[in-house]
Design an enzyme around this catalytic site. Structure first.
Site, PDB file in Angstrom:
ATOM      1  N   SER A 140       3.970  -5.818  -4.646  1.00  9.63           N
ATOM      2  CA  SER A 140       4.830  -6.360  -5.704  1.00  9.63           C
ATOM      3  C   SER A 140       6.047  -6.997  -5.052  1.00  9.63           C
ATOM      4  O   SER A 140       6.428  -6.631  -3.935  1.00  9.63           O
ATOM      5  CB  SER A 140       5.283  -5.244  -6.654  1.00  9.63           C
ATOM      6  OG  SER A 140       6.340  -5.684  -7.493  1.00  9.63           O
ATOM      7  N   TYR A 153       9.077   2.891  -8.635  1.00  7.72           N
ATOM      8  CA  TYR A 153       8.067   1.839  -8.505  1.00  7.72           C
ATOM      9  C   TYR A 153       8.287   1.029  -7.231  1.00  7.72           C
ATOM     10  O   TYR A 153       7.341   0.763  -6.473  1.00  7.72           O
ATOM     11  CB  TYR A 153       8.111   0.932  -9.733  1.00  7.72           C
ATOM     12  CG  TYR A 153       7.083  -0.171  -9.716  1.00  7.72           C
ATOM     13  CD1 TYR A 153       5.741   0.104  -9.955  1.00  7.72           C
ATOM     14  CD2 TYR A 153       7.454  -1.488  -9.460  1.00  7.72           C
ATOM     15  CE1 TYR A 153       4.786  -0.904  -9.946  1.00  7.72           C
ATOM     16  CE2 TYR A 153       6.506  -2.498  -9.450  1.00  7.72           C
ATOM     17  CZ  TYR A 153       5.177  -2.200  -9.690  1.00  7.72           C
ATOM     18  OH  TYR A 153       4.241  -3.208  -9.663  1.00  7.72           O
TER      19      TYR A 153
END
Length: 256
Positions: A140, A153
């Site tokens: 990501s 995250y």
């Protein structure tokens, strides 16, 4: 070009969002796709649709955070097929700073995103060492830039990114290529569910607002992420390893 004919691919979290787009496109390009997924009803439906459209896909209920479950299923597939491709896509999100992230949520994100990737790497790599293969990890933009309220995250995707580099380095001599892709916001069912839960009655307004945080002016489509995955796992990308590919509408380089 970019064909995956008769390549056996494992796609974790392969029945929804980005994972589903990858599963569908891999099958369209000739791969035999093994989907690891926890949602049985969803996975069975999507697997049936892939097969009905001329692809070849199989569903396996696997919790990637459980090492024994992963190894048992990988061993079973390897007894019947030669594994060629692993896509570590399964992952969960979490919103919060370090102060608002409780231990249980931190561990849950770690177990799926980090340990799950590790479990699949450890189970599959022994079957790739003799003849080579391709590993693609879904990281990501949160792995390399600061995103508000994404402490757990971001931690997990940073680990995915660095595992990519380490595996690429350690297995060069075994002809195993390992890369990662780093998307920005992608319009998946998760986004729709998040907006409905967090901003009831304002879903469209917030969707437009989030879309405009991407310099290109919109979120990515799952199929766009899938197309990059097809390329990186095909023989056309045979000279690429140890790389992370931004697919972010200009977010990292142009958002200033």
């Amino acid at each position: 070009m970019f064909r995956l004919d008769n390549k056996v691919a494992i796609v974790t979290g392969g029945a929804s969002g980005i994972g589903l787009a990858i599963s569908r496109l891999f099958a369209q390009q000739g791969a035999i796709v093994h989907i690891f997924e926890m949602n049985v009803d969803l996975a069975e439906r999507e697997t049936d649709l892939i097969n009905a459209n001329g692809g070849e896909a199989y569903f396996h209920q696997v919790d990637v955070s459980k090492q024994k479950d992963v190894k048992r299923m990988v061993d079973k597939i390897a007894k019947e097929n030669t594994i060629d491709i692993l896509v570590n896509n399964a992952g969960i999100a979490h919103v919060g700073t370090v102060e608002t992230t409780i231990e249980e949520d931190f561990e849950r994100v770690f177990n799926v995103n980090v340990k799950g990737t590790y479990n699949c790497l450890q189970a599959v790599i022994p079957y790739l060492k003799d003849k080579g293969g391709v590993i693609l990890n879904v990281a990501s933009i949160a792995a390399t830039v600061g995103i508000p309220d994404r402490f757990a995250y971001s931690m997990s995707k940073g680990a995915v990114y660095t595992m990519t580099l380490q595996v690429a380095k350690d297995y060069l001599k075994h002809n195993i290529r390992c890369n990662s892709i780093s998307p920005a916001r992608v319009h998946t069912p998760f986004v729709d569910g998040f907006l409905k839960k967090t901003y009831p009655g304002k879903e469209k307004e917030m969707f437009d607002k989030l879309s405009k945080t991407q310099p290109i002016g919109r979120m990515a489509k799952p199929e766009e992420i899938g197309a990059l995955a097809v390329y990186l796992c095909s023989d056309a990308a045979g000279f690429i390893t140890g790389c992370d590919y931004l697919i972010d509408g200009g977010f990292v380089k142009l958002n200033n």
